[in-house]
Design an enzyme around this catalytic site. Structure first.
Site, mmCIF file in Angstrom:
data_model
loop_
_atom_site.group_PDB
_atom_site.id
_atom_site.type_symbol
_atom_site.label_atom_id
_atom_site.label_comp_id
_atom_site.label_asym_id
_atom_site.label_seq_id
_atom_site.Cartn_x
_atom_site.Cartn_y
_atom_site.Cartn_z
ATOM 1 N N ASP A 106 0.841 -1.264 -0.145
ATOM 2 C CA ASP A 106 -0.076 -0.019 0.022
ATOM 3 C C ASP A 106 0.847 1.362 -0.003
ATOM 4 O O ASP A 106 1.972 1.140 0.534
ATOM 5 C CB ASP A 106 -0.714 -0.114 1.058
ATOM 6 C CG ASP A 106 -1.808 -1.278 1.154
ATOM 7 O OD1 ASP A 106 -2.115 -1.576 0.097
ATOM 8 O OD2 ASP A 106 -2.166 -1.637 2.362
HETATM 9 N N1 URA Z 1 -1.136 -6.014 4.031
HETATM 10 C C1 URA Z 1 -1.616 -4.793 3.965
HETATM 11 O O1 URA Z 1 -2.823 -4.459 4.565
HETATM 12 N N2 URA Z 1 -1.159 -3.869 3.339
HETATM 13 C C2 URA Z 1 0.254 -4.035 2.589
HETATM 14 O O2 URA Z 1 0.742 -3.166 2.034
HETATM 15 C C3 URA Z 1 0.810 -5.291 2.631
HETATM 16 C C4 URA Z 1 -0.019 -6.206 3.431
#
Ligand code: URA
Length: 238
Positions: A106
């Site tokens: 993310d």
């Molecule tokens: N899980 C998440 O919620 N976000 C990420 O970026 C990676 C794993």
């Protein structure tokens, strides 16, 4: 041994279109082993070849395998919309040779991100069948409790998943810090699992993939390095 013409070699390494690569060679901007080569038809063995382009040395690589310490506020998507894309942190050549993130983090998640232009490698690393553990450090809004850990290990049901998802391991690393190991890579998985377990993830960092740790690579946020074969061999279950 693989012999290719100099313009094809430059193009394969991401220096631009064939036409542009030819113009670089014509202009005397390309040297091999210290010697300028201005004939784009010259054929060269790519094994161990070092090109000098605009006075910078580049080792020929059939494919690139990259580890990046992803900072926050960078998007992994191909068409970033709100923040700079992850390719903006790498030399321009990597965009030309179609380097892509292996899976996604993310925009606000930090830590270890693999990138490559080797399709089979990307596919293998992303395949759920390979059960490659990804180790995350999740900061939690509510204090960590044995009940939270038990829920995450037992499995939590997410809205769009057919079956509950469970962490492979979950260890309290601080009052508000969990180390969570997952083998899947579902969308926002850590955040959604914590939310489903009644907590909230306030910050997320990926510390390792398989046995390759970010700490061992010693990269500051935003820094990247090539991964050699021995490092890539660590990208497997323990
Ligand atoms: N899980 C998440 O919620 N976000 C990420 O970026 C990676 C794993």
């Amino acid at each position: 041994m693989s012999k290719l013409s100099l313009d094809r070699i430059l193009q394969s390494q991401g220096f631009g279109t064939r036409k542009y690569c030819r113009s670089l060679i014509d202009d005397g901007e390309v040297a091999v082993n210290g010697e300028v080569i201005d004939d784009y038809r010259a054929t060269l063995d790519t094994e161990g070849l070092t090109l000098t382009v605009f006075e910078e040395d580049w080792l020929y690589r059939e494919h690139v395998y990259i580890a990046l310490n992803k900072p926050a506020n960078i998007e992994c998507s191909r068409k970033p919309s709100h923040h700079p894309g992850v390719l903006s942190l790498l030399p321009e050549q990597f965009s030309w040779r179609d380097v892509q993130p292996v899976g996604r983090l993310d925009h606000d998640t930090t830590g270890l991100l693999l990138m490559s232009d080797d399709g089979p490698f990307i596919h293998a690393q992303s395949s759920p069948k390979r059960h490659i553990p990804k180790i995350y450090e999740a900061s939690t809004e509510e204090a960590v409790s044995p009940a939270l850990i038990a829920q995450l290990l037992g499995g939590v049901q997410l809205h769009d998943e057919p079956a509950p998802l469970a962490a492979v391991s979950c260890i309290e690393r601080g009052e508000h810090l969990l180390e969570i190991v997952l083998e899947q890579g579902k969308y926002h998985q850590v955040k959604r699992m914590l939310a489903a377990a009644g907590n909230h993830c306030s910050a997320l960092h990926r510390a390792a993939i398989g046995r390759l740790t970010l700490a061992a690579l010693d990269l500051a946020p935003g820094q990247w390095c090539y991964l050699d074969q021995a490092q890539r061999d660590l990208l497997v279950p323990a």
